[in-house]
Scaffold this motif. Sequence first.
Motif, PDB file in Angstrom:
ATOM      1  N   THR A 156     -13.604 -34.191 -52.404  1.00  0.00           N
ATOM      2  CA  THR A 156     -14.811 -33.641 -53.098  1.00  0.00           C
ATOM      3  C   THR A 156     -14.630 -34.072 -54.613  1.00  0.00           C
ATOM      4  O   THR A 156     -13.583 -34.127 -55.126  1.00  0.00           O
ATOM      5  CB  THR A 156     -15.449 -32.542 -53.138  1.00  0.00           C
ATOM      6  N   ASP A 157     -15.832 -34.326 -55.412  1.00  0.00           N
ATOM      7  CA  ASP A 157     -15.741 -34.442 -56.929  1.00  0.00           C
ATOM      8  C   ASP A 157     -15.181 -33.333 -57.530  1.00  0.00           C
ATOM      9  O   ASP A 157     -14.356 -33.342 -58.324  1.00  0.00           O
ATOM     10  CB  ASP A 157     -16.857 -34.608 -57.550  1.00  0.00           C
ATOM     11  N   GLN A 158     -15.528 -31.855 -56.942  1.00  0.00           N
ATOM     12  CA  GLN A 158     -15.022 -30.924 -57.367  1.00  0.00           C
ATOM     13  C   GLN A 158     -13.438 -30.835 -57.202  1.00  0.00           C
ATOM     14  O   GLN A 158     -12.512 -30.321 -58.369  1.00  0.00           O
ATOM     15  CB  GLN A 158     -15.532 -29.523 -56.876  1.00  0.00           C
ATOM     16  N   LEU A 160     -11.300 -33.384 -57.021  1.00  0.00           N
ATOM     17  CA  LEU A 160     -10.750 -34.302 -58.000  1.00  0.00           C
ATOM     18  C   LEU A 160     -10.773 -33.536 -59.331  1.00  0.00           C
ATOM     19  O   LEU A 160      -9.829 -34.021 -59.907  1.00  0.00           O
ATOM     20  CB  LEU A 160     -11.643 -35.595 -57.872  1.00  0.00           C
ATOM     21  N   ASP A 161     -11.609 -33.005 -59.664  1.00  0.00           N
ATOM     22  CA  ASP A 161     -11.788 -32.411 -61.171  1.00  0.00           C
ATOM     23  C   ASP A 161     -10.785 -31.353 -61.424  1.00  0.00           C
ATOM     24  O   ASP A 161     -10.056 -31.301 -62.318  1.00  0.00           O
ATOM     25  CB  ASP A 161     -13.106 -31.858 -61.596  1.00  0.00           C
TER      26      ASP A 161
END
Length: 188
Positions: A156-158, A160-161
């Motif tokens: 997910t983007d989260q 990845l961040d």
Amino acid sequence: MNTQDQTTRINGLDQAQMVQTIDAIKETPSLARFQFRARNTWIDGGENRSTIQDFYGAGREDDSRTTPFQFTNGEPPVLLGANEGANPVEFLLHALAGCVTTTFILHAAARGIQIRELATELDGDIDLQGLLGLDETVSPGYEQIRIKMHVQADCTDQELDDLMAYSREHSPVCNTVCRPVPVTVTRA
């Protein structure tokens, strides 16, 4: 084919070996102590050459490198060189990019995140008035460095961040650049 002979790899890293390394360091923390070394010789003008080969790690002197790595430092003509090689502040960007990338890949593998593509762009701002001693209020080093990571990953983007932030915090080179580190200069 025997399934026990198959090595589970994620992002090019052997997961079993990664677990064994982590477990060994947890059991014997002194194995985590490393000393890396570089030797440098001035050639002419802004040209000099660094040689890197031996290091201490995992409780012993390492002899796995039979051939040394050599890096030529140079300067562009506008800085009185002849493009003999990248200049030292460019090598710093290279070291930072390499370390953040390796840290990112290692921790992605530890989290079970498959990275499909990763490219990093770095740029840094420097004012040579500091190097030249023309303005004592100007730092001779980078004023700011920006890292832009282009990542395609199965997460997910989260996630990845979180991984990007964790990599910034745990990259040895990034950590070294982001905090004051005592450096001594002495005669041999």
